[in-house]
Design a protein around this motif. Structure first.
Motif, PDB file in Angstrom:
ATOM      1  N   LEU A 145       0.890  -1.202  -0.021  1.00 23.31           N
ATOM      2  CA  LEU A 145      -0.170   0.236   0.050  1.00 23.31           C
ATOM      3  C   LEU A 145       0.953   1.292   0.092  1.00 23.31           C
ATOM      4  O   LEU A 145       1.893   1.233   0.784  1.00 23.31           O
ATOM      5  CB  LEU A 145      -0.895   0.000   1.192  1.00 23.31           C
ATOM      6  CG  LEU A 145      -1.870  -1.205   1.445  1.00 23.31           C
ATOM      7  CD1 LEU A 145      -2.819  -1.112   2.620  1.00 23.31           C
ATOM      8  CD2 LEU A 145      -2.795  -1.158   0.106  1.00 23.31           C
ATOM      9  N   TRP A 146       0.400   2.222  -0.589  1.00 25.36           N
ATOM     10  CA  TRP A 146       0.960   3.627  -0.695  1.00 25.36           C
ATOM     11  C   TRP A 146       0.431   4.290   0.541  1.00 25.36           C
ATOM     12  O   TRP A 146      -0.899   4.348   0.606  1.00 25.36           O
ATOM     13  CB  TRP A 146       0.741   4.314  -1.897  1.00 25.36           C
ATOM     14  CG  TRP A 146       1.479   3.804  -3.144  1.00 25.36           C
ATOM     15  CD1 TRP A 146       1.197   3.128  -4.368  1.00 25.36           C
ATOM     16  CD2 TRP A 146       2.940   4.331  -3.373  1.00 25.36           C
ATOM     17  NE1 TRP A 146       2.330   2.959  -4.940  1.00 25.36           N
ATOM     18  CE2 TRP A 146       3.445   3.725  -4.305  1.00 25.36           C
ATOM     19  CE3 TRP A 146       3.951   5.126  -2.314  1.00 25.36           C
ATOM     20  CZ2 TRP A 146       4.631   3.656  -4.844  1.00 25.36           C
ATOM     21  CZ3 TRP A 146       5.113   5.298  -2.900  1.00 25.36           C
ATOM     22  CH2 TRP A 146       5.636   4.391  -4.103  1.00 25.36           C
ATOM     23  N   GLU A 147       1.137   4.814   1.620  1.00 27.59           N
ATOM     24  CA  GLU A 147       0.770   5.325   2.608  1.00 27.59           C
ATOM     25  C   GLU A 147       1.410   6.637   3.221  1.00 27.59           C
ATOM     26  O   GLU A 147       2.381   6.976   2.420  1.00 27.59           O
ATOM     27  CB  GLU A 147       1.116   4.394   3.915  1.00 27.59           C
ATOM     28  CG  GLU A 147       0.493   3.069   3.598  1.00 27.59           C
ATOM     29  CD  GLU A 147       1.093   2.029   4.684  1.00 27.59           C
ATOM     30  OE1 GLU A 147       1.603   2.335   5.708  1.00 27.59           O
ATOM     31  OE2 GLU A 147       0.412   1.126   4.795  1.00 27.59           O
ATOM     32  N   ILE A 148       0.956   7.343   4.046  1.00 28.14           N
ATOM     33  CA  ILE A 148       1.801   8.615   4.492  1.00 28.14           C
ATOM     34  C   ILE A 148       2.308   8.001   5.808  1.00 28.14           C
ATOM     35  O   ILE A 148       2.033   6.810   6.387  1.00 28.14           O
ATOM     36  CB  ILE A 148       0.946   9.577   4.751  1.00 28.14           C
ATOM     37  CG1 ILE A 148      -0.331   9.393   5.733  1.00 28.14           C
ATOM     38  CG2 ILE A 148       0.236  10.383   3.481  1.00 28.14           C
ATOM     39  CD1 ILE A 148      -1.297  10.448   6.180  1.00 28.14           C
ATOM     40  N   PRO A 149       3.605   8.422   6.211  1.00 31.46           N
ATOM     41  CA  PRO A 149       4.204   8.122   7.326  1.00 31.46           C
ATOM     42  C   PRO A 149       3.428   8.275   8.786  1.00 31.46           C
ATOM     43  O   PRO A 149       2.750   9.020   8.730  1.00 31.46           O
ATOM     44  CB  PRO A 149       5.583   9.335   7.525  1.00 31.46           C
ATOM     45  CG  PRO A 149       5.530   9.719   6.136  1.00 31.46           C
ATOM     46  CD  PRO A 149       4.269   9.725   5.601  1.00 31.46           C
ATOM     47  N   ALA A 150       3.354   7.104   9.275  1.00 34.50           N
ATOM     48  CA  ALA A 150       2.566   6.791  10.480  1.00 34.50           C
ATOM     49  C   ALA A 150       3.242   5.990  11.495  1.00 34.50           C
ATOM     50  O   ALA A 150       4.147   5.101  11.401  1.00 34.50           O
ATOM     51  CB  ALA A 150       1.215   6.370  10.104  1.00 34.50           C
ATOM     52  N   GLY A 151       2.690   5.921  12.606  1.00 34.26           N
ATOM     53  CA  GLY A 151       3.011   4.956  13.630  1.00 34.26           C
ATOM     54  C   GLY A 151       2.229   5.258  14.734  1.00 34.26           C
ATOM     55  O   GLY A 151       1.467   5.867  15.162  1.00 34.26           O
ATOM     56  N   LEU A 152       2.645   4.151  15.992  1.00 33.82           N
ATOM     57  CA  LEU A 152       1.921   4.069  17.075  1.00 33.82           C
ATOM     58  C   LEU A 152       2.493   5.036  18.023  1.00 33.82           C
ATOM     59  O   LEU A 152       3.597   5.431  18.046  1.00 33.82           O
ATOM     60  CB  LEU A 152       2.228   2.757  17.707  1.00 33.82           C
ATOM     61  CG  LEU A 152       1.879   1.250  17.056  1.00 33.82           C
ATOM     62  CD1 LEU A 152       2.099   0.026  17.607  1.00 33.82           C
ATOM     63  CD2 LEU A 152       0.263   1.529  16.640  1.00 33.82           C
ATOM     64  N   LEU A 153       1.485   5.458  19.088  1.00 30.28           N
ATOM     65  CA  LEU A 153       1.939   5.906  20.326  1.00 30.28           C
ATOM     66  C   LEU A 153       2.765   5.120  20.888  1.00 30.28           C
ATOM     67  O   LEU A 153       1.928   4.155  21.735  1.00 30.28           O
ATOM     68  CB  LEU A 153       0.704   6.743  20.890  1.00 30.28           C
ATOM     69  CG  LEU A 153      -0.286   7.768  20.049  1.00 30.28           C
ATOM     70  CD1 LEU A 153      -1.373   8.204  20.627  1.00 30.28           C
ATOM     71  CD2 LEU A 153       0.710   9.171  20.120  1.00 30.28           C
ATOM     72  N   ASP A 154       3.727   5.498  21.298  1.00 27.96           N
ATOM     73  CA  ASP A 154       4.526   4.101  22.011  1.00 27.96           C
ATOM     74  C   ASP A 154       4.108   4.077  23.598  1.00 27.96           C
ATOM     75  O   ASP A 154       4.353   3.150  24.328  1.00 27.96           O
ATOM     76  CB  ASP A 154       5.967   4.434  21.652  1.00 27.96           C
ATOM     77  CG  ASP A 154       6.479   3.910  20.234  1.00 27.96           C
ATOM     78  OD1 ASP A 154       5.717   3.024  19.772  1.00 27.96           O
ATOM     79  OD2 ASP A 154       7.250   4.148  19.718  1.00 27.96           O
TER      80      ASP A 154
END
Length: 208
Positions: A75-84
């Protein structure tokens, strides 16, 4: 008429956690319905996420292509990630993700949208930021592993992304929400009228 979502919590008569993973878990709640009956609801308990629409001076958005095993797609995505960390400032998390996934920093940050990704089956909440005034980050590049080792990075004109969304060719939820919110903001009151980066987020309260 102004409409808005409101907080409400129906009575839980029993609760269990049949699965607990590294970052998320599954909870089973017995919930009392308005008619007095009790219904069982299974859902994913999620720490929350952030995503970043990074817009450069040429009107291009920074996107990454990554394999997502549950849907068997790249998938093409935007940068993203979890709240650690519980209570983590989402802006700091977004700045970290932009650095780790794209080795980019931004001087201007705004909130584009707050969304629940799948409210019928997960409590995941995502804050989507707009980042502008981009430049290369200093220091060593973040060392990637697993799926991220195969990531492709590109800057794509915003109108091309919008076309891909409306054609059904781009399906990542954060990308869809981000680029369509960006277009709406540009055609509305303008990007400088967006909420500040430290705007309250009731779904995931944090300390500024």
């Amino acid at each position: 008429m102004t409409i808005k979502d409101t907080a409400e919590e129906w009575r839980i008569t029993a609760s269990a956690t049949p699965f607990a993973g590294k970052k998320t878990s599954v909870r089973t709640d017995d919930v009392e319905m308005p008619d007095g009956s009790v219904a069982r609801r299974d859902y994913q308990v999620h720490p929350g996420s952030v995503a970043v629409v990074a817009l450069d001076d040429l009107g291009r958005v920074l996107v990454i292509r990554q394999y997502r095993h549950p849907v068997r797609r790249k998938l093409w995505e935007i940068p993203a990630g979890l709240l650690d960390v519980p209570g983590e400032n989402p802006l700091h998390a977004a700045q970290r993700e932009l650095y780790e996934e794209a080795h980019v920093k931004a001087e201007d940050w705004r909130v584009l949208a707050d969304v629940y990704t799948t409210p019928g089956g997960s409590d995941e909440a995502v804050r989507v930021f707009l980042a502008r005034d981009l430049s290369e980050a200093e220091g060593k590049r973040f060392e990637v592993a697993e799926e991220e080792a195969d990531m492709e990075l590109r800057r794509v004109p915003l109108d091309e992304l919008v076309r891909g969304v409306l054609a059904g060719e781009l399906q990542n939820n954060c990308l869809v929400v981000g680029v369509l919110s960006l277009i709406a903001a540009q055609q509305g009151d303008g990007l400088d009228a967006l909420r500040p980066a430290e705007a309250p987020w009731p779904a995931r309260p944090f300390e500024a």
